[in-house]
Every structure is written in C-alpha cells, then in structure tokens.
Design an enzyme around this catalytic site. Structure first.
Site, short mmCIF file in Angstrom:
data_model
loop_
_atom_site.label_atom_id
_atom_site.label_comp_id
_atom_site.label_asym_id
_atom_site.label_seq_id
_atom_site.Cartn_x
_atom_site.Cartn_y
_atom_site.Cartn_z
N ASP A 208 81.67 34.80 -33.64
CA ASP A 208 82.69 35.71 -33.10
C ASP A 208 83.75 34.87 -32.40
O ASP A 208 83.42 33.95 -31.65
CB ASP A 208 82.04 36.69 -32.11
CG ASP A 208 82.95 37.85 -31.75
OD1 ASP A 208 84.03 37.60 -31.19
OD2 ASP A 208 82.57 39.01 -32.04
N HIS A 275 80.38 45.27 -39.31
CA HIS A 275 79.91 43.96 -38.84
C HIS A 275 78.86 44.16 -37.75
O HIS A 275 79.04 44.92 -36.80
CB HIS A 275 81.05 43.09 -38.33
CG HIS A 275 81.96 43.72 -37.32
ND1 HIS A 275 82.91 44.68 -37.64
CD2 HIS A 275 82.09 43.52 -35.98
CE1 HIS A 275 83.58 45.03 -36.56
NE2 HIS A 275 83.09 44.34 -35.53
N LEU A 276 77.77 43.44 -37.91
CA LEU A 276 76.67 43.46 -36.95
C LEU A 276 76.86 42.33 -35.95
O LEU A 276 77.07 41.18 -36.33
CB LEU A 276 75.34 43.28 -37.68
CG LEU A 276 74.09 43.13 -36.79
CD1 LEU A 276 73.75 44.44 -36.10
CD2 LEU A 276 72.90 42.63 -37.63
#
Length: 317
Positions: A208, A275-276
């Site tokens: 991220d 998105h996880l």
C-alpha cells in the site's frame, strides 16, 4: 415558474451544506453564478484546472431521485455550468466533462453537477472518479437519454429504486476487460511503476502506498470487480484465495500473528477495484489507522465478516 421547477423555499434541508450555500447561509463559499433556481461554486477538491459544482436550490437527494420531469432542470444546470466556463475563457466544448456521481459515491446528498475543464487535464489520480458511463459517474448526455424513459413517479421511493436498478444493470459491477482509468487495472496490465510481490493467474499483491501498519499489503483481482458489495456467494473461493495470498506475503516477511485483513466499504474505498488489505501488527496500528482499518469502523469490514455474510446471505450487507 419554469418546467421542472418547484418552490425552493419549501424544499430546504437545514442540515445540508449545499442547501445552506444555495440559500446564502454559508459565508465561506464564494458563489460564482446564481439565479432563482440554482447556484454554481468551485469544488473544494478540484480535479481539473476548472472544476465547478452546479447545485439546484431545491433539495434533491441525488441523480437516483430524477425522472423525465427533471430533464429541463438538468439541461439548465448544464447550461449554467458551460456559461461559467465560458466566463473563464473556456470555450472548447469537446474538452469539457459534465456529469453526476451516483450513490454511494456522492460526497454530499444533494444533487450536484460536476463541471470540469479541460477534461484532457483532469488529474490522473482522480480520473477514475470522473470517467463517463461508469457505475460511479454518469455524464449529462447519457443521463438525459435514460431519463426520457423514466416517467414521473406515483411513488418516489419506488421510482428511485427502479432507476437505481436500471443504472446498475446498464453499468454492471465487474468487467473481465480492464478499465483504462482504473489505477489497479493499470497495475494489472503492467502500465504502472509498482513492485509486484506475489502474483498468479487471478491475483496480484503489492505494498500500500500509504501504509496503515508496519506491514500493509493489497491483494487485488485481475478482473475488474468494483468492491466488496459486488461479491456474491459464488465469490467465496475467490475471497479465500485472496486471504491465502495475504497470509503468504506476511509469512514471507516472518509475520505469523496479530494480523488484520479486510475491505473498505463503499463509498470509502479509495479505488473502485476490489482490494483486500492485509495489515500487521494490528495491535500497534496508530489511532488514525484504527479509524480506517479497525473492526468497529464504519469504513472497514473484516474478511471474516465478509465471508460470513456471503455464506449466509450471498451478499455483503
């Protein structure tokens, strides 16, 4: 009174910031154009060199509240938007973008037309929010065509629901082909400078860019799926494989426990592509990160809860 208008004095929501602006009750917003029916002011988070909002004085919740009786109103809103651009020296109509966000992607629950120019200079990091004819953004021309088939309602709630279902059916929630303006689709197609940590025929994993924990990874689908609310019971194996990839990347970094995985709920998903989030150590996340990724947050739903709801309801609540 013009067609499509109602008495605005009877349609004010005192808790709505756009109602306050439209009725001269907000002193911080500069109104650049106004008439008896609508106002125009600058967007506080501009996505283009010229970015204005045109707002009717009458409180209308969103584009889902519209029907054929509002066609003339929408045309007049577009006319005001173009007039404001013209006043600023912007005259190339082919390089303008006018449209509405559809719930749940509306920032304020009061109908507002986005007017952006030049459309060729829309911020690349915000482009996905204003891509025409997507589930998120409806351009004026497309919406007007659909409204012609939407009769004025006998029951406004049923009308809104029917129109929402029409838009949902027409837009779809997933696409096996890439969305050119989706940042994650660009990563999938090697069009972005992102380091891929793990990948297979179905999923990708990368860091991220704004980590909420010491270890913070995103697992995305190669197929363009909008968000966790697009999932059904048939997607349970897919979600489980996303979890497995999340565990693999954490184990690869010697993280075996104190893990949190989950999804942001729309409209709080930063990118409209499933998105996880895989974060660790969860117990050492900052207060701000807990707000964004905490199990009690309105923004975030844990993957265990998603799987439970898919198994019992075949959808995410």
């Amino acid at each position: 009174m013009a067609e499509g208008m109602s008495d605005p004095s009877k349609e004010i929501n005192e808790t709505c910031i756009f109602c306050l602006i439209a009725n001269d009750q907000d002193k911080e917003t500069e109104v650049v154009k106004k008439n008896k029916e609508m106002v125009c002011f600058r967007d506080i988070e501009p996505a283009a060199p010229h970015h204005y909002l045109v707002v009717p004085i009458q409180h209308i919740d969103s584009c889902l509240s519209l029907h054929s009786g509002h066609i003339s109103l929408i045309k007049r809103m577009a006319k005001m938007g173009k007039a404001v651009l013209h006043d600023q020296g912007v005259t190339d109509s082919t390089d303008m973008r006018l449209g509405f966000h559809q719930p749940p992607y509306t920032s304020v629950s009061h109908l507002h037309l986005h007017v952006l120019a030049p459309s060729s200079q829309i911020n690349k990091h915000m482009e996905y929010r204003f891509t025409p004819k997507t589930y998120r953004f409806l351009n004026v021309e497309w919406l007007l065509k659909r409204l012609k088939d939407e009769p004025p309602p006998a029951d406004s709630a049923k009308c809104c629901m029917a129109f929402h279902l029409t838009l949902t059916t027409l837009m779809g929630t997933r696409d096996t082909s890439a969305s050119e303006d989706c940042p994650f689709c660009q990563i999938v197609n090697n069009q972005a400078d992102t380091e891929i940590l793990l990948s297979d025929d179905e999923l990708l994993c990368f860091r991220d860019i704004k980590p909420g924990a010491t270890h913070h990874y995103l697992i995305i689908t190669r197929t363009h799926i909008m968000n966790c609310k697009s999932l059904t019971g048939d997607d349970i194996p897919l979600v489980e494989r996303m979890v497995e990839m999340g565990r693999r990347i954490l184990e690869k970094n010697k993280v075996l426990d104190d893990v949190r995985m989950g999804f942001h709920m729309p409209p709080f998903s930063s990118v409209p592509h499933l998105h996880l989030h895989a974060l660790a150590p969860a117990s050492k996340m900052s207060f701000k990160s807990q707000l964004h990724y905490g199990p009690q947050s309105h923004w975030f739903i844990t993957v265990d809860k998603v799987l439970s709801q898919l198994k019992t309801r075949s959808k995410v609540k």
